[in-house]
Motif scaffolding. Structure first.
Motif, PDB file in Angstrom:
ATOM      1  N   ASP A 148     -35.209 -96.387 -51.362  1.00  0.00           N
ATOM      2  CA  ASP A 148     -36.512 -95.788 -51.624  1.00  0.00           C
ATOM      3  C   ASP A 148     -37.340 -96.935 -51.042  1.00  0.00           C
ATOM      4  OD1 ASP A 148     -35.892 -93.787 -52.955  1.00  0.00           O
ATOM      5  OD2 ASP A 148     -36.465 -94.460 -54.961  1.00  0.00           O
TER       6      ASP A 148
ATOM      7  N   ARG B 209     -37.350 -96.407 -47.339  1.00  0.00           N
ATOM      8  CA  ARG B 209     -38.347 -95.415 -47.026  1.00  0.00           C
ATOM      9  C   ARG B 209     -39.695 -95.500 -47.135  1.00  0.00           C
ATOM     10  NH1 ARG B 209     -33.952 -91.175 -50.180  1.00  0.00           N
ATOM     11  NH2 ARG B 209     -32.962 -90.799 -48.180  1.00  0.00           N
ATOM     12  N   GLN B 210     -39.937 -96.324 -48.041  1.00  0.00           N
ATOM     13  CA  GLN B 210     -41.285 -96.935 -48.567  1.00  0.00           C
ATOM     14  C   GLN B 210     -41.971 -98.009 -47.462  1.00  0.00           C
ATOM     15  OE1 GLN B 210     -41.373 -98.206 -52.535  1.00  0.00           O
ATOM     16  NE2 GLN B 210     -41.075 -96.033 -53.373  1.00  0.00           N
TER      17      GLN B 210
END
Ligand SMILES: CC/C=C\CCC/C=C/C(=O)SCCNC(=O)CCNC(=O)[C@H](O)C(C)(C)COP(=O)(O)OP(=O)(O)OC[C@H]1O[C@@H](n2cnc3c(N)ncnc32)[C@H](O)[C@@H]1OP(=O)(O)O
Length: 248
Positions: free
Chosen positions: A241, A244-245
């Motif tokens: 995550d 991705r962020q």
């Protein structure tokens, strides 16, 4: 002089998916069986990235059968590379964390492009996971026990000058000279008679490889238990995550 080039091409980051691992093993096997080839340069087709290492999506949220298949493929590639009869030279033209670094460590010689962004090392602890014993052995055999212990516990990623200082790479050269340097180093290695060099390589590496060969299934079972833990799955999800962020 019978030199092949294997260019990893799995954009955007050359992660080592099951498909990439399988294709890599097949390519190596073909080259090993084709007596016109004596050496291989391993490099990347993805600008700035040698390989982001094992594909985290293969180790997250999948079935036990998938994890087992994936881990066997990781083992297979390592064994093929580590014990290859060919001269393997890594032309490292990008960042290479974890499995990406491991792949280059299996080669006989490493040339790294002099770019401060091109970090390399076994950073598994920073993901909340642990480098398996054979990853550790490969690093110890390259940089020695003390450097490996510190690098593994801290999950250190070394920029080029540091990688050279600790012996993780053999040469750091300007980016536009990585391939030509790999070729001239290859010529030097190929000047040695194959049979003598191959037997010597085997002498140096077989004891390490045999430790995995003798317990491949147990190693897979250990991986399955480890990767299936809720806490490990959570760490991997959080890490993915974050990656991705980064863009958002
Ligand atoms: C008992 C033993 C148990 C377990 C042993 C397991 C051993 C594990 C070994 C490993 O190799 S784990 C993988 C370790 N790799 C990393 O930590 C690298 C992570 N990636 C990065 O740091 C960066 O992506 C980068 C390689 C420096 C490239 O940065 P860049 O800014 O160019 O790209 P971006 O971060 O935006 O990534 C693009 C895209 O790719 C996805 N990605 C990145 N790395 C991986 C990966 N290793 N596996 C799968 N996917 C990866 C990332 O999430 C982005 O996806 P998106 O486009 O969907 O957002």
């Amino acid at each position: 002089m019978g030199v092949a080039v294997i260019k990893l091409k799995n954009p955007p980051v050359n992660s080592l998916s099951l498909e990439v691992l399988t294709e890599f093993v097949i390519s190596l096997e073909k080259l090993e069986n084709d007596k016109t080839f004596r050496g291989v340069i391993v490099t990347s087709d993805c600008p700035g990235i040698f390989s982001a290492g094992l594909d985290l999506t293969e180790m997250c949220g999948k079935s036990q059968a998938h994890y087992a298949e994936y881990w066997r493929a990781v083992q297979e590639l390592w064994l093929r590379l580590y014990l290859s009869n060919l001269v393997l030279i890594a032309a490292i033209n990008g960042v290479s964390p974890a499995g990406g670094c491991l792949m280059s460590l299996t080669c006989d010689y490493r040339v790294l492009a002099d770019n401060p962004k091109y970090n390399m090392g076994l950073n598994e602890t920073l993901l909340g996971i642990v480098a398996p014993s054979w990853f550790k052995d490969t690093l110890v055999n390259t940089v020695g026990h003390r450097t490996a212990e510190r690098a593994l516990q801290l999950g250190l990623l070394f920029p080029p000058a540091e990688a050279l200082r600790v012996g993780m790479v053999d040469q750091v050269v300007p980016e536009d000279q990585v391939h030509s340097t790999a070729l001239s180093v290859m010529a030097q290695w190929l000047a040695v008679p194959d049979h003598a060099r191959q037997l010597t390589k085997n002498l140096m590496r077989k004891p390490t490889a045999d430790r995995l060969v003798k317990q491949r299934d147990a190693d897979i079972q250990y991986f399955l238990r480890f990767i299936s833990r809720d806490s490990i799955q959570k760490s991997l999800r959080v890490y993915l995550d974050k990656l991705r962020q980064k863009k958002g």
